[in-house]
Design an enzyme around this catalytic site. Structure first.
Site, PDB file in Angstrom:
ATOM      1  N   PRO A 119       0.973  -1.101  -0.070  1.00 54.32           N
ATOM      2  CA  PRO A 119      -0.037  -0.017   0.095  1.00 54.32           C
ATOM      3  C   PRO A 119       0.572   1.469  -0.355  1.00 54.32           C
ATOM      4  O   PRO A 119       0.720   1.977   0.774  1.00 54.32           O
ATOM      5  CB  PRO A 119      -0.797  -0.316   0.797  1.00 54.32           C
ATOM      6  CG  PRO A 119       0.207  -1.237   2.098  1.00 54.32           C
ATOM      7  CD  PRO A 119       0.717  -2.158   1.503  1.00 54.32           C
ATOM      8  N   CYS A 120       1.508   1.640  -0.964  1.00 51.00           N
ATOM      9  CA  CYS A 120       2.461   2.886  -1.295  1.00 51.00           C
ATOM     10  C   CYS A 120       1.606   4.228  -1.355  1.00 51.00           C
ATOM     11  O   CYS A 120       1.865   5.298  -0.967  1.00 51.00           O
ATOM     12  CB  CYS A 120       3.188   2.886  -2.416  1.00 51.00           C
ATOM     13  SG  CYS A 120       2.065   2.952  -3.836  1.00 51.00           S
ATOM     14  N   HIS A 121      -0.082   3.769  -1.528  1.00 54.29           N
ATOM     15  CA  HIS A 121      -0.640   5.516  -1.170  1.00 54.29           C
ATOM     16  C   HIS A 121      -1.306   5.476  -0.013  1.00 54.29           C
ATOM     17  O   HIS A 121      -1.544   6.394   0.508  1.00 54.29           O
ATOM     18  CB  HIS A 121      -2.735   4.671  -2.009  1.00 54.29           C
ATOM     19  CG  HIS A 121      -3.035   3.306  -1.681  1.00 54.29           C
ATOM     20  ND1 HIS A 121      -2.967   2.252  -1.328  1.00 54.29           N
ATOM     21  CD2 HIS A 121      -3.881   3.528  -0.749  1.00 54.29           C
ATOM     22  CE1 HIS A 121      -3.340   1.288  -0.728  1.00 54.29           C
ATOM     23  NE2 HIS A 121      -3.906   1.743   0.229  1.00 54.29           N
TER      24      HIS A 121
END
Length: 154
Positions: A119-121
């Site tokens: 989850p880079c978001h």
């Protein structure tokens, strides 16, 4: 290598895997279509979990992953996986944890080959600023993914 496509609220995704692990999630190009009709249990499970995530019924992915990158990138991606659903971290905070700099963390985030699942978001700039996002339509996609998890940026 096998590939499957799935339509999601953030666009059409291409999910790739070898026989043992997911290797890539990317936004599919216009007109791109599946040619692989082989069975792949890893891809079947990845698509099932993505469907559940977007339906609000999955908070943590449990999939074998095989992201290709440098040792540093892999450390950043592993740390991103520790950010809980609905939570966020900052580039600076991650940099401190890794003994690095925020720009290096940001570059590793931008090279994440398995977005959403890794989850880079959930990684933001200082003061809760959006930072960047290289997937989908950029920052609007990042905002949309965060909103799915109940995170609203001011």
């Amino acid at each position: 290598m096998s590939i499957r496509y799935v339509d999601t609220p953030v666009g059409r995704l291409a999910v790739e895997a070898d026989q043992d692990a997911v290797t890539s999630v990317r936004w599919a190009g216009d007109g791109e279509s599946a040619h692989d009709t082989s069975t792949n249990p890893v891809l079947d499970e990845a698509l099932r979990q993505l469907d559940r995530y977007f339906a609000g019924r999955l908070r943590h992915f449990e999939l074998p992953l095989a992201a290709r990158g440098t040792d540093f990138q892999k450390r950043v991606w592993k740390l991103m996986c520790d950010i809980p659903f609905g939570g966020t971290a900052t580039y600076g905070g991650m940099a401190i944890a890794l003994g690095s700099g925020p720009r290096a963390v940001g570059m590793a985030c931008g090279r994440n080959p398995i977005p959403i699942i890794v989850p880079c978001h959930r990684v933001l700039g200082s003061g809760g600023k959006e930072g960047g996002f290289s997937g989908g339509k950029g920052l609007p996609t990042k905002r949309q993914l965060l909103a799915i998890e109940g995170v609203v940026l001011l």
